[in-house]
Scaffold this motif. Structure first.
Motif, PDB file in Angstrom:
ATOM      1  N   GLN A 193      22.493  44.228 -24.372  1.00  0.00           N
ATOM      2  CA  GLN A 193      21.206  44.037 -24.736  1.00  0.00           C
ATOM      3  C   GLN A 193      20.880  45.118 -25.867  1.00  0.00           C
ATOM      4  O   GLN A 193      19.776  44.901 -26.907  1.00  0.00           O
ATOM      5  CB  GLN A 193      20.070  44.515 -23.831  1.00  0.00           C
ATOM      6  CG  GLN A 193      19.975  43.932 -22.464  1.00  0.00           C
ATOM      7  CD  GLN A 193      19.694  42.560 -22.896  1.00  0.00           C
ATOM      8  OE1 GLN A 193      18.848  41.976 -23.726  1.00  0.00           O
ATOM      9  NE2 GLN A 193      20.020  41.389 -22.069  1.00  0.00           N
TER      10      GLN A 193
ATOM     11  N   TRP B 121      29.315  26.688 -24.013  1.00  0.00           N
ATOM     12  CA  TRP B 121      29.965  28.126 -23.804  1.00  0.00           C
ATOM     13  C   TRP B 121      31.413  27.698 -24.813  1.00  0.00           C
ATOM     14  O   TRP B 121      31.951  26.744 -24.486  1.00  0.00           O
ATOM     15  CB  TRP B 121      29.917  28.413 -22.621  1.00  0.00           C
ATOM     16  CG  TRP B 121      28.688  28.871 -21.944  1.00  0.00           C
ATOM     17  CD1 TRP B 121      28.192  28.280 -21.092  1.00  0.00           C
ATOM     18  CD2 TRP B 121      27.960  30.047 -22.018  1.00  0.00           C
ATOM     19  NE1 TRP B 121      27.067  28.858 -20.435  1.00  0.00           N
ATOM     20  CE2 TRP B 121      26.851  29.910 -21.375  1.00  0.00           C
ATOM     21  CE3 TRP B 121      28.354  31.186 -23.055  1.00  0.00           C
ATOM     22  CZ2 TRP B 121      25.934  30.954 -21.196  1.00  0.00           C
ATOM     23  CZ3 TRP B 121      27.216  32.131 -22.707  1.00  0.00           C
ATOM     24  CH2 TRP B 121      26.407  32.330 -21.909  1.00  0.00           C
TER      25      TRP B 121
ATOM     26  N   LYS C 162      24.303  33.824 -29.965  1.00  0.00           N
ATOM     27  CA  LYS C 162      23.105  33.816 -29.383  1.00  0.00           C
ATOM     28  C   LYS C 162      23.171  34.342 -27.879  1.00  0.00           C
ATOM     29  O   LYS C 162      22.243  34.892 -27.476  1.00  0.00           O
ATOM     30  CB  LYS C 162      22.744  32.256 -29.047  1.00  0.00           C
ATOM     31  CG  LYS C 162      22.446  31.566 -30.440  1.00  0.00           C
ATOM     32  CD  LYS C 162      20.948  32.167 -30.996  1.00  0.00           C
ATOM     33  CE  LYS C 162      20.514  31.293 -32.171  1.00  0.00           C
ATOM     34  NZ  LYS C 162      19.198  32.032 -32.492  1.00  0.00           N
ATOM     35  N   ALA C 163      24.328  34.205 -27.187  1.00  0.00           N
ATOM     36  CA  ALA C 163      24.349  34.836 -25.873  1.00  0.00           C
ATOM     37  C   ALA C 163      26.080  34.809 -25.632  1.00  0.00           C
ATOM     38  O   ALA C 163      26.718  34.629 -26.248  1.00  0.00           O
ATOM     39  CB  ALA C 163      23.797  33.733 -24.860  1.00  0.00           C
TER      40      ALA C 163
ATOM     41  N   GLU D  13      24.949  36.447 -17.579  1.00  0.00           N
ATOM     42  CA  GLU D  13      24.843  35.785 -19.074  1.00  0.00           C
ATOM     43  C   GLU D  13      23.874  36.766 -19.487  1.00  0.00           C
ATOM     44  O   GLU D  13      22.630  36.806 -18.933  1.00  0.00           O
ATOM     45  CB  GLU D  13      24.427  34.496 -18.934  1.00  0.00           C
ATOM     46  CG  GLU D  13      25.509  33.360 -18.037  1.00  0.00           C
ATOM     47  CD  GLU D  13      24.879  31.888 -17.866  1.00  0.00           C
ATOM     48  OE1 GLU D  13      24.059  31.561 -18.280  1.00  0.00           O
ATOM     49  OE2 GLU D  13      25.744  31.115 -17.519  1.00  0.00           O
TER      50      GLU D  13
ATOM     51  N   THR E  35      21.276  37.068 -23.325  1.00  0.00           N
ATOM     52  CA  THR E  35      21.039  36.861 -24.569  1.00  0.00           C
ATOM     53  C   THR E  35      21.173  38.079 -25.494  1.00  0.00           C
ATOM     54  O   THR E  35      20.867  38.875 -25.090  1.00  0.00           O
ATOM     55  CB  THR E  35      19.643  36.111 -24.687  1.00  0.00           C
ATOM     56  OG1 THR E  35      18.618  36.963 -24.039  1.00  0.00           O
ATOM     57  CG2 THR E  35      19.557  34.879 -23.885  1.00  0.00           C
TER      58      THR E  35
ATOM     59  N   LEU F 242      17.472  30.665 -25.588  1.00  0.00           N
ATOM     60  CA  LEU F 242      18.125  29.262 -25.439  1.00  0.00           C
ATOM     61  C   LEU F 242      17.602  28.117 -25.218  1.00  0.00           C
ATOM     62  O   LEU F 242      16.337  28.245 -24.643  1.00  0.00           O
ATOM     63  CB  LEU F 242      19.269  29.613 -24.354  1.00  0.00           C
ATOM     64  CG  LEU F 242      20.193  30.694 -24.543  1.00  0.00           C
ATOM     65  CD1 LEU F 242      21.162  30.931 -23.180  1.00  0.00           C
ATOM     66  CD2 LEU F 242      21.009  30.748 -25.807  1.00  0.00           C
TER      67      LEU F 242
END
Length: 209
Positions: free
Chosen positions: A60, A173, A184-185, A201, A203, A209
């Motif tokens: 994060q 993925w 993005k993730a 998972e 972000t 997403l």
């Protein structure tokens, strides 16, 4: 006329008390063993929670900051996938939010971090400075042990017109990522001997997403 216990009665009484004592000891031993197993299991679960929290915090707080390699500048802000430094996948990037109250320590609030697996141990590597002098060895912290598999996946930028995703579409993925911008993730997936397969998972940079 008073009558005492016979030898047979005394032997029977001793046998009964001995049986009760053996049974009580067996029950007590079972309770102690169960408590030790529960405590060990709880301690491992707490360690798993701390490891996942650490990974989530780093994800994060990832920032698009490149790291100088051997004193040379580059544009790569994140590198992940199969790695020679890891028995499975590896990941390296820079994160913010490293506490330095009132900037009293001789470093910034940015921190270069990396993840890898060595000999069944999930390790977090970090250095005190983002751009270190040549030959600086990172510090290593073992997050989890008995890890038999470790995989990292990425979702890069999605073109809104050509590659837009509906609720029923599967996310695309990819197994590796090397980029000058953050993906993005990111997905972390590992197999623990104690807890089985675990996947999280995340972000990045507020991307949706």
């Amino acid at each position: 006329m008073q009558r005492g216990f016979t030898l047979v009665e005394i032997l029977i009484a001793i046998a009964i008390f001995a049986f009760i004592g053996v049974a009580s000891t067996a029950v007590l031993t079972t309770v102690i063993d169960s408590d030790e197993l529960s405590s060990a299991r709880f301690e491992k679960f707490q360690r798993l929670q701390r490891a996942v929290t650490t990974i989530e915090r780093d994800m994060q707080q990832a920032v698009p900051r490149a790291v100088r390699t051997d004193g040379q500048t580059n544009t790569i802000v994140m590198r992940g996938g199969e790695s020679d430094e890891s028995d499975n996948d590896g990941l390296a990037f820079v994160r913010s939010g490293w506490q330095n109250p009132q900037m009293m320590l001789p470093r910034s609030t940015l921190q270069a971090v990396a993840y890898r697996v060595r000999d069944g141990k999930l390790e977090r590597l970090y250095t005190n400075y983002v751009d270190n002098v040549v030959g600086t060895e990172p510090k290593v912290r073992v997050l989890l042990e008995d890890i038999s598999e470790f995989k990292i996946e990425f979702i890069a930028d999605i073109d809104e017109e050509e590659n837009s995703l509906s609720d029923n579409d599967e996310l695309n993925w990819r197994e590796s990522f090397v980029g000058a911008t953050l993906p993005k993730a990111i997905a972390f997936e590992f197999v623990s001997d104690d807890f089985g397969r675990i996947r999280r998972e995340f972000t990045l940079s507020g991307a949706s997403l």
